[in-house]
Each structure stands twice: as structure tokens, then as C-alpha cells.
Scaffold this active site. Structure first.
Site, PDB file in Angstrom:
ATOM      1  N   GLY A  75       0.814  -1.211   0.000  1.00 28.40           N
ATOM      2  CA  GLY A  75       0.000   0.000   0.000  1.00 28.40           C
ATOM      3  C   GLY A  75       0.847   1.261   0.000  1.00 28.40           C
ATOM      4  O   GLY A  75       2.067   1.232   0.115  1.00 28.40           O
ATOM      5  N   GLY A 121       2.562   3.649   1.479  1.00 30.63           N
ATOM      6  CA  GLY A 121       3.106   3.899   2.800  1.00 30.63           C
ATOM      7  C   GLY A 121       3.568   5.324   3.009  1.00 30.63           C
ATOM      8  O   GLY A 121       3.733   5.767   4.146  1.00 30.63           O
ATOM      9  N   LYS A 137       4.381  12.348  -2.523  1.00 29.41           N
ATOM     10  CA  LYS A 137       5.205  11.239  -2.061  1.00 29.41           C
ATOM     11  C   LYS A 137       6.164  11.766  -1.002  1.00 29.41           C
ATOM     12  O   LYS A 137       7.049  12.573  -1.305  1.00 29.41           O
ATOM     13  CB  LYS A 137       5.982  10.623  -3.214  1.00 29.41           C
ATOM     14  N   GLY A 168       6.654   7.521   6.703  1.00 28.47           N
ATOM     15  CA  GLY A 168       5.894   8.166   5.640  1.00 28.47           C
ATOM     16  C   GLY A 168       6.619   9.296   4.934  1.00 28.47           C
ATOM     17  O   GLY A 168       6.029   9.980   4.113  1.00 28.47           O
ATOM     18  N   ARG A 183       3.845  13.733  -7.768  1.00 26.99           N
ATOM     19  CA  ARG A 183       3.812  12.925  -8.978  1.00 26.99           C
ATOM     20  C   ARG A 183       2.456  13.050  -9.662  1.00 26.99           C
ATOM     21  O   ARG A 183       1.442  13.286  -9.007  1.00 26.99           O
ATOM     22  CB  ARG A 183       4.086  11.458  -8.652  1.00 26.99           C
ATOM     23  N   ASP A 196       4.295  -4.469  -7.447  1.00 25.53           N
ATOM     24  CA  ASP A 196       3.637  -3.267  -6.922  1.00 25.53           C
ATOM     25  C   ASP A 196       4.215  -1.996  -7.528  1.00 25.53           C
ATOM     26  O   ASP A 196       3.698  -0.905  -7.286  1.00 25.53           O
ATOM     27  CB  ASP A 196       3.741  -3.213  -5.396  1.00 25.53           C
ATOM     28  N   ASN A 197       5.277  -2.123  -8.347  1.00 31.45           N
ATOM     29  CA  ASN A 197       5.861  -0.975  -9.046  1.00 31.45           C
ATOM     30  C   ASN A 197       5.572  -1.005 -10.535  1.00 31.45           C
ATOM     31  O   ASN A 197       6.239  -0.319 -11.308  1.00 31.45           O
ATOM     32  CB  ASN A 197       7.383  -0.940  -8.834  1.00 31.45           C
TER      33      ASN A 197
END
Length: 463
Positions: free
Chosen positions: A62, A64, A87, A100, A150, A226-227
Site C-alpha cells: 500500500g 506507505g 510522495k 511516511g 507525482r 507493486d511498481n
């Protein structure tokens, strides 16, 4: 984030979503894009997903440290919208044991490479702005915090589908698939099997994207599922690198001890990741045969696109028997001499069909000059066979072979100056990378071979 300040902003990215560049340095902009204030109309959220990391199922992951603010009308966004995501703005429900935060070092690298890849014509997420802060965060050492904003039409990943599949949540899986098809692939809704068609189209886009990576010597460094973007965009710039001294087995991520994500392995890993997506979509596709048929488009699409790109890089207008052997033999002598990838293709444009003296610039890159001379002789014969015109070919090759790439040492120099309060080099480097194919004689030093000390630079997953 305490005392935010502007590090750099991309006017090109701002134009995509209609943001006035004059707003970028204002106090309310800094507050919104450092995570200190919620812009009007925004509904911040963090997304859950899972994934395979280095080939091993990692379970729930997820966002993060990523927070989606919302979307804006986009000039070239798929579906007409562009999502904006912070981000490094702080903890989310998926931060696990993390804080985070992102650091200035990694934020500058992602910002510069996102915009550099866009200028190279490779599908990618974009970067609007980097904001910095004197706030300290601990990574491998104590560093200062930063936030990179982003942009993408969507940040849905292969791992977003894996999450619901492995949790045995078929309705949620279908809802996500229907959203992606309806929003980004509406032409697939009427297919006989829309979910198989989705898998096939994502597989095609992934193959074309990775062919683009190989053609410019880009290495992602951490191609976990996940990327991987469901839209075929280069996503999540971490320990990336551009090939310098050519080595098919080069590993740009120094934490990738096994070389899973080496330059040579990217093609196969991309295919493996598509299989992981296919497995997640199988309950919707329903038959293994239909899923396999969708996945089978990968290698033909990759080979077709890479072949097209290599013909363009060598200035060849026609496809003929023997071209593949010519390409392979070039990479063989590049490998043997560890020739600089970018300089070779750029200087090769100066070669003339009937005048050998003009190839000294590229010839000087080789220790084994005889090996290059032998290859250049075959290349000249191939050019003569299609009646290639030197000036026309040179212009065409310089439109596809960049002179300027984001070399690690250039990024490192800009980062170190920014860490000492001088953000000018980050902005200068952005301006250079936005015009990668132009000569820019005033910036000739930025196209030179890297200094010896650059060989010792390392990048990792730490940020």
C-alpha cells in the site's frame, strides 16, 4: 513538514494540468504540495495494494508514504484526467513501521528522471514539483525531508489486482477491473472477454515500455509487481540508473545481490510480472487458455518494438535479412569493450558511408579498434544497400539517440548542492534533460564520459 521551500518545479508538467507556473513559488502552493494543507476540493487518500517483491509474495503493502490529492483535467492524460500524488508527506494507514517521509536525495532523483524520461518519449509518470524542508529523517544516515508531487492518469498497479485476488475478494477484484476498463480502456468493454482483452493490452504496453527502456539503456532497479503500472507507465523511480559502460548484466540497485533486475533480466521480469497480473485476473478471465493467449503477445510485441527502435537508432530506413545479426554483433563488441552506451549511439550518427575519417569519435570509444572497424565495414555495406544519405541519416539518428541522460554523477552533484542550500543545479539539469536530443553546446560537459569517481556511486532501495 516544517518550513517547506521550493526546490524545483516542472513548467511542462504544470502545463499538463493547467497550473499557472507563477503559483509554484507562492506560500499556499508550498503548503498544499508539502502536505501541510489540503487544497480546496481535494479528498486525500492512500491506496492499498499487495505485490511480489524480488519474486517473493510480500502480502499487503500500500501507499506507505504516498497520498493522492485528487485529479485535474489533463491535456494528454488517458481518460482526460491526471491524478496528483504527494510522495513523502507523512504517515498513511499503510506506512507499517515507516515514517511516511521521503528524503531530498531520492525526491530529486525521481523528479529529474520522471521529466527526463518524458522528454525521451518513454511512457512515464510525471513530476510536478519537489519541496524541501530542514526537517530531519533517519535513513542510512541523517538526511533532510522532501516531498515530490507525482502525476499520472492513474497509479493503479499490478499489485492492486493481486491484493484482491490473494484475499479472495472476487467482487472487489471485478469492481477494480471494471473501473480500469471503463475509465482507461473503454474500447475493451465490448470485447468477447473484456478481462482477457485488458490483460492483453496491459501486456502489450508493458512490452513496449520495456523495449523503450532497453533502447536508451534505462534500468528500473526494482521491478516488483507493486511498481508496475496498469497503464504501461514507468512507475516508482527508486534505485534506477542509465547504462554507461555497457554491460548486459549490469545491476543498478546495489541491494539486488542476485541481479534479478539487471539490464539483461528486465525483459524477462516484465513478462513474469504480466503473468502475475494474469494470475490475479484469472477468476475474471475464467480460462487459463484465454489468459495464456493474452500473455503470449508479450515477446512478439517487445521484439517488434525493439527492432523498430534499433533500426531508428542506427538510421536504417528498411528492414532486411541480417539486420538482427548486425545489431547483435554491435552489442557484442560494446560488451567486450564496456563502451559508453549513450555516447556510442550519438557519435555513430557522424559516421559517413564513404569517408572513414568521420567515425573517429565513435571509434575512440573502443579499446579494440579492429573489432569496431570490422563492424563498421558491415554497417557501411548495409547503409549503401539502401542508399542511405549521410546528412539525412545523421539528422534522423540525432532525433532518437539522446545526447543528454541523467547520469548518476550528474544527479549526485545536483543533490549535494541542494543539500547545501543551492538548488540551482537541480533546475539547470532539468532544463538540459528537457531537451535531450539537442546539441546544447553551452552544456557540452554534461554529455561527457563520467569521471572516475562516478564508478563508486551506489543507489539502493533506501529513501
Amino acid at each position: 513538514m516544517s518550513a517547506p521551500y521550493l526546490v524545483a518545479a516542472s513548467a511542462r508538467a504544470a502545463a499538463l494540468v493547467g497550473i499557472d507556473p507563477a503559483w509554484l513559488a507562492q506560500e499556499d502552493f508550498l503548503a498544499a504540495f508539502s502536505g501541510n494543507a489540503v487544497p480546496d476540493g481535494a479528498q486525500p487518500l492512500a491506496a492499498v495494494y499487495s505485490g511480489h517483491q524480488f519474486g517473493v509474495w510480500a502480502g499487503q503493502l500500500g501507499d506507505g508514504r504516498a497520498i493522492l490529492l485528487g485529479d485535474l483535467p489533463g491535456q494528454d492524460g488517458i481518460g482526460g484526467r491526471m491524478e496528483l500524488q504527494l510522495k513523502g508527506a507523512g504517515k498513511t494507514p499503510y506506512s507499517r513501521m515507516g515514517d511516511g517521509r521521503a528524503v531530498l536525495r531520492s525526491s530529486i532523483r525521481e523528479f529529474l528522471c520522471s521529466e527526463a524520461m518524458a522528454a525521451l518519449g518513454i511512457p512515464t509518470t510525471r513530476a510536478l514539483v519537489v519541496t524541501g524542508s530542514p526537517q530531519r529523517v533517519m535513513r542510512e544516515s541523517l538526511e533532510t525531508a522532501a516531498v515530490v508531487t507525482r502525476m499520472a492518469p492513474s497509479f493503479v498497479r499490478f499489485g492492486s489486482f493481486e491484493h484482491w485476488h490473494y484475499r479472495d475478494k472476487p467482487e472487489e477484484l471485478r469492481t477494480l477491473a471494471d473501473y480500469v476498463i471503463g475509465t482507461f480502456y473503454p474500447e475493451l468493454k465490448d470485447a468477447a472477454n473484456p478481462y482477457a482483452a485488458l490483460l492483453a493490452e496491459v501486456t502489450r504496453r508493458t512490452a513496449r515500455m520495456i523495449a523503450g527502456w532497453q533502447a536508451v539503456g534505462f534500468m528500473h532497479g526494482v521491478m516488483n509487481t507493486d511498481n508496475m503500472s496498469i497503464l504501461g507507465l514507468t512507475l516508482d523511480y527508486g534505485p534506477f540508473g542509465f547504462m554507461e559502460a555497457f554491460d548486459m548484466n549490469h545491476i543498478c540497485n546495489h541491494t539486488d545481490g542476485g541481479g534479478r533486475y539487471s539490464y539483461a533480466n528486465q525483459v524477462g521480469v516484465g513478462h513474469w510480472n504480466c503473468y502475475a497480473l494474469g494470475n490475479a485476473l484469472l477468476p475474471l478471465i475464467e480460462t487459463v487458455e484465454a489468459a495464456q493467449e493474452a500473455l503470449d503477445v508479450y515477446m512478439p510485441e517487445f521484439e517488434r518494438e525493439l527492432d523498430r527502435l534499433l533500426h531508428a537508432k542506427l538510421g536504417l530506413l528498411e528492414t532486411r535479412d541480417g539486420d538482427r545479426a548486425l545489431f547483435d554483433s554491435l552489442f557484442t563488441i560494446m560488451q567486450a569493450g564496456h563502451v559508453d552506451f549513450t555516447l556510442l549511439f550519438r557519435r555513430l550518427a557522424d559516421l559517413k558511408v564513404d569517408e572513414q575519417g568521420f567515425d573517429e569519435g565513435v571509434r575512440d570509444l573502443f579499446i579494440d579498434r579492429a573489432a569496431f572497424d570490422d563492424w563498421a565495414g558491415r554497417y557501411r555495406e548495409r547503409l549503401r544497400a539502401e542508399g542511405s544519405i549521410d546528412d539525412n541519416r545523421r539528422a534522423a539518428m540525432n532525433r532518437v539517440n539522446p545526447k543528454y541522460i541523467l547520469r548518476n554523477y550528474l544527479a549526485q552533484q545536483a543533490i549535494e548542492k541542494a543539500q547545501n542550500g543551492d538548488v540551482g543545479e537541480v533546475n539547470k539539469l532539468l532544463a538540459i534533460l528537457e531537451q535531450p536530443f539537442d546539441e546544447q553546446p553551452e552544456h557540452e560537459a554534461y554529455a561527457a564520459l563520467p569521471p572516475d569517481w562516478a564508478a563508486h556511486l551506489e543507489v539502493s532501495c533506501s529513501s
